[in-house]
Structure formats: structure tokens, C-alpha cells
Scaffold this motif. Structure first.
Motif, mmCIF file in Angstrom:
data_model
loop_
_atom_site.group_PDB
_atom_site.id
_atom_site.type_symbol
_atom_site.label_atom_id
_atom_site.label_comp_id
_atom_site.label_asym_id
_atom_site.label_seq_id
_atom_site.Cartn_x
_atom_site.Cartn_y
_atom_site.Cartn_z
ATOM 1 N N LEU A 10 0.827 -1.213 0.000
ATOM 2 C CA LEU A 10 0.000 0.000 0.000
ATOM 3 C C LEU A 10 0.863 1.266 0.000
ATOM 4 N N PRO A 11 1.902 1.362 0.852
ATOM 5 C CA PRO A 11 2.761 2.544 0.779
ATOM 6 C C PRO A 11 3.386 2.737 -0.604
ATOM 7 N N SER A 12 3.662 1.646 -1.306
ATOM 8 C CA SER A 12 4.232 1.754 -2.655
ATOM 9 C C SER A 12 3.284 2.457 -3.615
ATOM 10 N N VAL A 13 2.004 2.244 -3.441
ATOM 11 C CA VAL A 13 1.008 2.915 -4.294
ATOM 12 C C VAL A 13 1.072 4.417 -4.082
ATOM 13 N N PHE A 14 1.112 4.823 -2.818
ATOM 14 C CA PHE A 14 1.186 6.260 -2.530
ATOM 15 C C PHE A 14 2.529 6.840 -2.963
ATOM 16 N N ARG A 15 3.608 6.112 -2.715
ATOM 17 C CA ARG A 15 4.938 6.581 -3.112
ATOM 18 C C ARG A 15 5.015 6.745 -4.630
ATOM 19 N N PHE A 16 4.537 5.739 -5.370
ATOM 20 C CA PHE A 16 4.583 5.821 -6.827
ATOM 21 C C PHE A 16 3.707 6.956 -7.346
ATOM 22 N N SER A 17 2.545 7.146 -6.751
ATOM 23 C CA SER A 17 1.660 8.236 -7.179
ATOM 24 C C SER A 17 2.331 9.593 -6.980
ATOM 25 N N THR A 18 3.008 9.740 -5.856
ATOM 26 C CA THR A 18 3.718 10.991 -5.591
ATOM 27 C C THR A 18 4.874 11.167 -6.569
ATOM 28 N N GLU A 19 5.604 10.085 -6.832
ATOM 29 C CA GLU A 19 6.698 10.155 -7.799
ATOM 30 C C GLU A 19 6.179 10.543 -9.175
ATOM 31 N N LEU A 20 5.054 9.998 -9.562
ATOM 32 C CA LEU A 20 4.470 10.306 -10.862
ATOM 33 C C LEU A 20 4.142 11.794 -10.987
ATOM 34 N N VAL A 21 3.592 12.357 -9.929
ATOM 35 C CA VAL A 21 3.307 13.804 -9.930
ATOM 36 C C VAL A 21 4.605 14.581 -10.110
#
Length: 124
Positions: A10-21
Motif C-alpha cells: 500500500l505505501p508503494s502505491v502512494f509513493r509511486f503516485s507521488t513520484e508520478l506527480v
């Protein structure tokens, strides 16, 4: 004391979303000033984490680094997302990115504790 690697799906989803931004937003924000800075931001935001990794955190670390370096790279990504959001996005989007960044910071804490434990074991 051995600290087990936390479940970070789950943290990976948030981390990747932030990285994408950050990956989309920073070059976009900088393109109006300088295309060189826009490209450099991509090299920093995508290239550094691809090359530098903490052994055990990724399958392969091209250049192994202690856990605190990985944490700094994640913080750089979060900062890039926030700067880009507040620079180029409408208020509602910048607020959403800010909430995403806050959630990312909270959900990353167990992984960061684990990464720091790897660093302390390597130092001894």
C-alpha cells in the motif's frame, strides 16, 4: 536486533503516485524557464533512484547506498511533487497533491525505520 521488512504494497502505491506527480510536474513547471532544467529534473527524479538503491530494498542495486540515502531520494521526490503542484496546478489540485504527500510520508515510516536499521547494521 533484526527488523523485518514491512509489507509496503500500500505505501508503494502512494509513493509511486507521488513520484508520478513529480516526474510529470517538475519538467512541466521548469519547461517555461529552461528546457535544460526540465530535462535535468527528470534525470534527478528518475535517474538517481534508478541508479542508487539500498541492497535489500530493491532486487538489484546498481550503486548500493545506505538506507538514509534512499529515504532522502524519496523526500526529494515528495518535495518535487509539492513544488510542482503549488507552482503550476490549480489550488484544488495542489491541495490534493499535498494530501497525497502527507499520506505518503505517514505510510513510508515503517519502511524508513527498516531502511535505517539496514544502515545501522552496515555501520557496525
Amino acid at each position: 536486533m533484526t527488523v523485518e521488512r514491512p509489507d509496503d504494497r500500500l505505501p508503494s502505491v502512494f509513493r509511486f503516485s507521488t513520484e508520478l506527480v513529480a516526474w510529470v510536474g517538475m519538467p512541466w513547471a521548469l519547461a517555461g524557464r529552461s528546457w535544460v532544467l526540465a530535462v535535468l529534473s527528470l534525470v534527478v527524479l528518475i535517474g538517481l533512484p534508478a541508479v542508487f538503491a539500498t541492497p535489500g530494498d530493491k532486487q538489484r542495486a546498481v550503486v548500493p547506498v545506505p538506507g538514509w540515502v534512499t529515504i532522502l531520494l524519496v523526500l526529494l521526490e515528495i518535495a518535487g511533487a509539492l513544488v510542482a503542484a503549488w507552482w503550476i496546478m490549480p489550488l484544488w489540485a495542489a491541495l490534493l497533491v499535498s494530501v497525497l504527500a502527507a499520506v505518503t510520508l505517514v505510510t513510508e515510516r515503517p519502511r524508513w525505520t527498516w531502511l535505517l536499521s539496514l544502515s545501522s547494521r552496515a555501520d557496525t
